[in-house]
Write a protein that holds these residues in place. Structure first.
Motif, PDB file in Angstrom:
ATOM      1  N   SER A 137       0.851  -1.197   0.000  1.00 20.00           N
ATOM      2  CA  SER A 137       0.000   0.000   0.000  1.00 20.00           C
ATOM      3  C   SER A 137       0.883   1.241   0.000  1.00 20.00           C
ATOM      4  CB  SER A 137      -0.864   0.042   1.258  1.00 20.00           C
ATOM      5  OG  SER A 137      -1.702  -1.078   1.277  1.00 20.00           O
ATOM      6  N   LEU A 138       0.525   2.206  -0.825  1.00 20.96           N
ATOM      7  CA  LEU A 138       1.250   3.480  -0.868  1.00 20.96           C
ATOM      8  C   LEU A 138       0.264   4.593  -0.530  1.00 20.96           C
ATOM      9  CD1 LEU A 138       3.097   3.063  -4.300  1.00 20.96           C
ATOM     10  CD2 LEU A 138       4.010   2.553  -2.036  1.00 20.96           C
ATOM     11  N   THR A 139       0.765   5.625   0.106  1.00 18.58           N
ATOM     12  CA  THR A 139      -0.109   6.741   0.467  1.00 18.58           C
ATOM     13  C   THR A 139      -0.132   7.748  -0.675  1.00 18.58           C
ATOM     14  OG1 THR A 139       0.579   6.413   2.728  1.00 18.58           O
ATOM     15  CG2 THR A 139      -0.522   8.498   2.228  1.00 18.58           C
ATOM     16  N   THR A 140      -1.285   7.893  -1.303  1.00 19.67           N
ATOM     17  CA  THR A 140      -1.420   8.889  -2.369  1.00 19.67           C
ATOM     18  C   THR A 140      -2.905   9.078  -2.687  1.00 19.67           C
ATOM     19  OG1 THR A 140      -0.540   9.561  -4.510  1.00 19.67           O
ATOM     20  CG2 THR A 140      -1.253   7.300  -4.359  1.00 19.67           C
ATOM     21  N   THR A 141      -3.225  10.161  -3.354  1.00 22.98           N
ATOM     22  CA  THR A 141      -4.622  10.455  -3.705  1.00 22.98           C
ATOM     23  C   THR A 141      -4.685  10.976  -5.138  1.00 22.98           C
ATOM     24  OG1 THR A 141      -5.229  10.950  -1.427  1.00 22.98           O
ATOM     25  CG2 THR A 141      -6.618  11.930  -3.134  1.00 22.98           C
ATOM     26  N   GLY A 142      -5.636  10.460  -5.906  1.00 23.40           N
ATOM     27  CA  GLY A 142      -5.787  10.905  -7.286  1.00 23.40           C
ATOM     28  C   GLY A 142      -6.596   9.903  -8.077  1.00 23.40           C
ATOM     29  N   THR A 143      -6.273   9.794  -9.381  1.00 24.21           N
ATOM     30  CA  THR A 143      -6.985   8.852 -10.250  1.00 24.21           C
ATOM     31  C   THR A 143      -5.975   7.915 -10.896  1.00 24.21           C
ATOM     32  OG1 THR A 143      -8.548  10.607 -10.754  1.00 24.21           O
ATOM     33  CG2 THR A 143      -8.559   8.697 -12.228  1.00 24.21           C
ATOM     34  N   ASP A 144      -6.204   6.624 -10.779  1.00 28.34           N
ATOM     35  CA  ASP A 144      -5.331   5.654 -11.443  1.00 28.34           C
ATOM     36  C   ASP A 144      -5.702   5.625 -12.927  1.00 28.34           C
ATOM     37  OD1 ASP A 144      -4.085   3.441 -12.523  1.00 28.34           O
ATOM     38  OD2 ASP A 144      -4.287   2.238 -10.692  1.00 28.34           O
ATOM     39  N   LEU A 145      -4.810   6.101 -13.754  1.00 29.97           N
ATOM     40  CA  LEU A 145      -5.132   6.228 -15.183  1.00 29.97           C
ATOM     41  C   LEU A 145      -5.289   4.867 -15.860  1.00 29.97           C
ATOM     42  CD1 LEU A 145      -2.754   9.147 -16.284  1.00 29.97           C
ATOM     43  CD2 LEU A 145      -5.177   9.269 -15.662  1.00 29.97           C
ATOM     44  N   LEU A 146      -4.704   3.830 -15.303  1.00 28.62           N
ATOM     45  CA  LEU A 146      -4.798   2.519 -15.951  1.00 28.62           C
ATOM     46  C   LEU A 146      -6.135   1.847 -15.670  1.00 28.62           C
ATOM     47  CD1 LEU A 146      -1.159   1.188 -15.348  1.00 28.62           C
ATOM     48  CD2 LEU A 146      -2.094   2.346 -17.359  1.00 28.62           C
ATOM     49  N   THR A 147      -6.716   2.126 -14.486  1.00 27.04           N
ATOM     50  CA  THR A 147      -7.985   1.468 -14.126  1.00 27.04           C
ATOM     51  C   THR A 147      -9.136   2.457 -14.029  1.00 27.04           C
ATOM     52  OG1 THR A 147      -7.528   1.819 -11.787  1.00 27.04           O
ATOM     53  CG2 THR A 147      -6.753  -0.268 -12.756  1.00 27.04           C
ATOM     54  N   GLN A 148      -8.806   3.765 -14.084  1.00 24.71           N
ATOM     55  CA  GLN A 148      -9.788   4.847 -13.874  1.00 24.71           C
ATOM     56  C   GLN A 148     -10.356   4.838 -12.450  1.00 24.71           C
ATOM     57  OE1 GLN A 148     -10.424   7.562 -15.736  1.00 24.71           O
ATOM     58  NE2 GLN A 148      -8.721   6.777 -16.938  1.00 24.71           N
ATOM     59  N   ALA A 149      -9.739   4.114 -11.555  1.00 29.41           N
ATOM     60  CA  ALA A 149     -10.235   4.048 -10.173  1.00 29.41           C
ATOM     61  C   ALA A 149      -9.811   5.305  -9.420  1.00 29.41           C
ATOM     62  CB  ALA A 149      -9.677   2.814  -9.478  1.00 29.41           C
ATOM     63  N   ASP A 150     -10.689   5.733  -8.533  1.00 35.04           N
ATOM     64  CA  ASP A 150     -10.346   6.823  -7.608  1.00 35.04           C
ATOM     65  C   ASP A 150      -9.402   6.278  -6.553  1.00 35.04           C
ATOM     66  OD1 ASP A 150     -11.477   9.098  -8.391  1.00 35.04           O
ATOM     67  OD2 ASP A 150     -13.201   9.019  -7.004  1.00 35.04           O
ATOM     68  N   VAL A 151      -8.342   7.013  -6.292  1.00 39.49           N
ATOM     69  CA  VAL A 151      -7.431   6.580  -5.233  1.00 39.49           C
ATOM     70  C   VAL A 151      -7.569   7.602  -4.113  1.00 39.49           C
ATOM     71  CG1 VAL A 151      -5.036   6.087  -4.631  1.00 39.49           C
ATOM     72  CG2 VAL A 151      -5.840   5.628  -6.963  1.00 39.49           C
ATOM     73  N   ARG A 152      -8.057   7.158  -2.953  1.00 38.49           N
ATOM     74  CA  ARG A 152      -8.204   8.073  -1.806  1.00 38.49           C
ATOM     75  C   ARG A 152      -7.254   7.639  -0.718  1.00 38.49           C
ATOM     76  NH1 ARG A 152     -12.959  11.185  -2.405  1.00 38.49           N
ATOM     77  NH2 ARG A 152     -14.097  10.355  -4.174  1.00 38.49           N
ATOM     78  N   ASP A 153      -6.214   8.373  -0.557  1.00 34.29           N
ATOM     79  CA  ASP A 153      -5.193   8.146   0.482  1.00 34.29           C
ATOM     80  C   ASP A 153      -4.319   6.906   0.254  1.00 34.29           C
ATOM     81  OD1 ASP A 153      -6.082  10.379   1.764  1.00 34.29           O
ATOM     82  OD2 ASP A 153      -7.550   9.252   2.941  1.00 34.29           O
ATOM     83  N   THR A 154      -4.946   5.796  -0.202  1.00 36.45           N
ATOM     84  CA  THR A 154      -4.164   4.563  -0.280  1.00 36.45           C
ATOM     85  C   THR A 154      -4.256   3.936  -1.662  1.00 36.45           C
ATOM     86  OG1 THR A 154      -4.689   4.182   2.024  1.00 36.45           O
ATOM     87  CG2 THR A 154      -3.773   2.326   0.814  1.00 36.45           C
ATOM     88  N   LEU A 155      -3.084   3.681  -2.247  1.00 30.36           N
ATOM     89  CA  LEU A 155      -3.018   2.943  -3.502  1.00 30.36           C
ATOM     90  C   LEU A 155      -2.575   1.528  -3.155  1.00 30.36           C
ATOM     91  CD1 LEU A 155      -2.843   2.870  -6.696  1.00 30.36           C
ATOM     92  CD2 LEU A 155      -0.423   3.426  -6.396  1.00 30.36           C
ATOM     93  N   VAL A 156      -3.408   0.562  -3.487  1.00 25.73           N
ATOM     94  CA  VAL A 156      -3.042  -0.837  -3.226  1.00 25.73           C
ATOM     95  C   VAL A 156      -2.474  -1.406  -4.523  1.00 25.73           C
ATOM     96  CG1 VAL A 156      -3.887  -3.118  -2.579  1.00 25.73           C
ATOM     97  CG2 VAL A 156      -4.823  -1.062  -1.478  1.00 25.73           C
ATOM     98  N   LEU A 157      -1.283  -1.938  -4.418  1.00 23.75           N
ATOM     99  CA  LEU A 157      -0.589  -2.418  -5.608  1.00 23.75           C
ATOM    100  C   LEU A 157      -0.275  -3.902  -5.392  1.00 23.75           C
ATOM    101  CD1 LEU A 157       0.325  -0.841  -8.124  1.00 23.75           C
ATOM    102  CD2 LEU A 157       2.531  -0.478  -7.005  1.00 23.75           C
ATOM    103  N   ALA A 158      -0.877  -4.752  -6.213  1.00 22.79           N
ATOM    104  CA  ALA A 158      -0.629  -6.198  -6.074  1.00 22.79           C
ATOM    105  C   ALA A 158       0.828  -6.508  -6.427  1.00 22.79           C
ATOM    106  CB  ALA A 158      -1.575  -6.949  -7.002  1.00 22.79           C
ATOM    107  N   GLY A 159       1.302  -7.660  -5.987  1.00 26.33           N
ATOM    108  CA  GLY A 159       2.661  -8.085  -6.347  1.00 26.33           C
ATOM    109  C   GLY A 159       2.839  -8.048  -7.854  1.00 26.33           C
TER     110      GLY A 159
END
Ligand code: GLA
Length: 665
Positions: free
Chosen positions: A626-648
């Motif tokens: 998990s990374l701390t950030t806020t914005g829009t993931d351009l690859l999935t169009q998902a809203d990122v609020r505070d936490t970006l979860v990144l699979a292995g």
């Protein structure tokens, strides 16, 4: 192009025409927007001297254009045709041992042969005349990887050019005698015609002569580039590039070359034996961006999977190609291209991977190629954004050339290895790095690292000293600033030109025997250190680590010196990774560089655009993070609020909700 260019080298001339239609159909399926063509097709374009056959090239360019695929048009001058060598056998390149190179490979030609220079102007000019106005052609790709496979040339043409080059540089032969120190071993010259190339000799050749030879070789190659560029410019106005090999070939000075091109492009291949190839990749990408003064650049070649020219060609694992591509993009690439589109059936590169592998479309590689094309398609707005760094690592080709010469104090000392070690520390701490020359204006960096830069001119040392005086933090690794531009030891001794910045004097080098591991004490910790120690005399510095064993036992190993408003650190040995981490932690504190605390194995870089900033995140590990950030993931169009979860193994590109602060990664 609008958006991130995607594609690869394409060699339609190696395939029957019916395959071309399938190629462009599959290119469209894969989201390919640009291909590089014609790079090795001189023999099929100028079939006899002055007799051209452009019909097939006309056809393929038209077909690509109809399908909306742009063309990066190569000049085929890295591989002259058979007729050329039959007609001009004296234009072949000659090895150091006097062996003329035969036909049947590529390269093989003397960069100084007038016949070659005339022929490259003719073919480049003919191509530009024919395609300079073609709407499909968006970029010119001159030659291929200058300096490889042939850089140095010992032919009579080259020796003649060398003497003229030396006369232009020194004017009088006395200047050459002084610069090369020819009083040594009685090498004194009275006649220019007696000055030879540094060909095979019974003992070590004058190192200053070899250093000039490296400069000469680099400049001759650049002259060839300029000849082609001028020929193209008579008819065409599209941007011009040539593909570099940053971090894989040190024979050409990329700082000088970057001034000649309209856009930097680079080829990068993972070194399979390196299990953390992503670090070497990041070095190459950062160097490509840095030599081009931070402007976006193009990854002209990399591989979808294995290459074919290493001892063991390890295939990429699922997701690796995408992680590699995103790492280049994060570090400033606005184009992601491969060698090559379709795997070749014949020739020396048939075991090289491709976007369309021998296995065809029903393959993991092709599926990932299609997926990557779709991903890059969603990243169009990232194009043109820039990377900013607070830390610079020096990278000077002249120092590589000098340090790689023979008869150095220890063969264990390597400029490359020290660059990698410091860069690796910074990479693991997720701190973005620029590369720089020691003479650059370094004032925008909080920290500058000098990784065993053996050749450092007095003027460059003065620049580094002023950088410290004005508030910068400088870290200098052992065996730096030893010689000047003529490979002569600086008056006052090793490192004397940095004495004010560092507050130490190097009295003697103390190289260690193979396998001799010593130690350094930093506060209460002892860390391993090997290959090198020095007898340091401290003048104004504080001692931050001492040797616990070895020839300098009990004496200073690492020092910290306040000079003006800044700090100069000196590390006189090779500490292990933990030792370097401990030292660098103190260095970061002096420099005011924050360590972002990114999870291990995760790489993040910020690209700053005119309207938005983008966080590119790559998880090289197998665990979810998990990374701390806020914005829009351009690859999935998902809203990122505070936490970006990144699979292995996964990647993300987040348009940040807030402008990143300078220094965020
Ligand atoms: C280099 C060349 C290409 C091809 C690849 C293979 O980068 O530019 O033509 O030979 O290597 O990896």
């Amino acid at each position: 192009l609008d958006g991130i260019a995607y594609g690869g080298d394409y060699n339609p001339e190696q395939w029957p025409r019916e395959v071309w239609d399938e190629d462009v159909r599959l290119m469209r399926e894969a989201g390919v927007t640009m291909v590089s063509i014609g790079i090795f097709s001189w023999g099929l374009l100028e079939i006899r001297e002055g007799e051209f056959d452009f019909a097939w090239l006309d056809d393929i360019i038209a077909l690509l254009h109809e399908n909306g695929i742009a063309v990066d048009l190569g000049t085929p001058t890295a591989s002259p045709p058979a007729w050329f060598f039959a007609q001009y056998p004296e234009a072949r390149t000659v090895t150091k041992d006097g062996v003329p190179m035969g036909f049947g490979a590529r390269g093989m030609v003397s960069h100084s042969a007038p016949e070659y220079r005339a022929a490259i102007a003719r073919i480049a000019g003919a191509l530009a005349e024919r395609y300079g106005d073609h709407p499909a052609v968006v970029l010119w790709h001159i030659h291929n990887e200058y300096g490889v496979p042939v850089g140095e040339d010992f032919s009579p043409h080259s020796v003649r050019a060398w003497r003229l080059w030396l006369q232009a540089k020194y004017g009088e032969i006395a200047g050459l005698n002084a610069a090369w120190g020819t009083a040594f071993w009685g090498q004194h010259y009275e006649e220019w015609d007696h000055v030879g190339a540094p060909a095979a000799a019974p003992s070590t050749i004058n190192p200053a002569q070899k250093l000039d030879w490296a400069r000469f070789t680099d400049e001759m190659l650049r002259e060839c580039f300029r000849i082609e560029k001028a020929a193209i410019r008579q008819h065409a106005s599209q941007p011009i590039t040539t593909n570099f090999m940053a971090n894989q070939h040190h024979g050409v000075d990329l700082w000088a070359w970057a001034d000649e091109v309209d856009i930097v492009s680079d080829d990068h291949y993972l070194w399979a034996a390196d299990e953390e190839g992503e670090i070497g990749l990041a070095i190459a990408a950062d160097l490509s961006r840095s030599v081009g003064a931070g402007k976006p650049w193009i990854l002209m070649e990399h591989s979808t999977s294995a290459v074919n020219w290493q001892p063991r060609n390890v295939a990429k694992r699922p997701g690796e190609m995408t992680r590699n591509s995103l790492s280049h993009l994060g570090r400033g690439a606005d184009g992601i291209l491969f060698f090559q589109w379709r795997a070749g059936r014949s020739g020396a590169e048939k075991f090289h991977s491709a976007m369309l592998p021998h296995a065809g479309t029903e393959s993991r590689v092709f599926r990932e190629v299609v997926d990557l094309g779709a991903k890059l398609g969603r990243l169009a707005e990232v194009q043109g954004s820039r990377v900013e760094a607070d830390v610079a690592v020096l990278w000077d080709f002249e120092s590589f050339w000098a340090q790689d010469l023979e008869w150095r104090p220890s063969e264990d000392v390597s400029h490359d290895e020290r660059i990698r070690a410091f860069y690796e520390r910074l990479w693991r701490d997720d701190i973005t790095v620029d590369f720089a020359l020691p003479g650059h204006d370094l004032s925008r960096y909080r920290l500058v690292v000098v990784p065993s830069q053996y050749l450092l001119t007095a003027a460059d040392a003065a620049n580094l000293t002023a950088y410290v005086a004005q508030g910068g933090t400088l870290v200098v690794s052992f065996f730096s600033a030893v010689v000047d531009e003529n490979d002569a030891v600086h008056p006052g001794g090793y490192g004397a030109v940095l004495a004010d910045a560092l507050g130490v004097r190097v009295e003697e080098h103390l190289p260690l025997r193979e396998g001799h591991v010593t130690g350094i004490r930093v506060d209460d910790h002892v860390f391993a250190a090997d290959i090198w120690q020095e007898d340091l005399v401290v003048t104004t510095a504080d001692v931050r680590a001492t040797y616990t064993a070895g020839p300098a036992e009990g004496r200073p190993a690492v020092t910290r010196n306040v000079h003006g408003d800044g700090v100069g650190w000196y590390i006189s040995t090779r500490p292990d990774a933990d030792g370097l981490r401990a030292i660098m932690r103190e260095v970061y504190a002096d420099a005011g560089v924050d360590v972002p605390g990114t999870p291990d194995g995760v790489e993040t870089i910020v690209r700053r655009g005119a309207d938005s900033d983008y966080l590119v995140a790559i998880n090289h590990g197998t665990e979810q993070v998990s990374l701390t950030t806020t914005g829009t993931d351009l690859l999935t169009q998902a809203d990122v609020r505070d936490t970006l979860v990144l699979a292995g193994g996964d990647v993300a590109v987040v348009r940040l909700a807030h402008t990143a602060h300078r220094g965020d990664r």
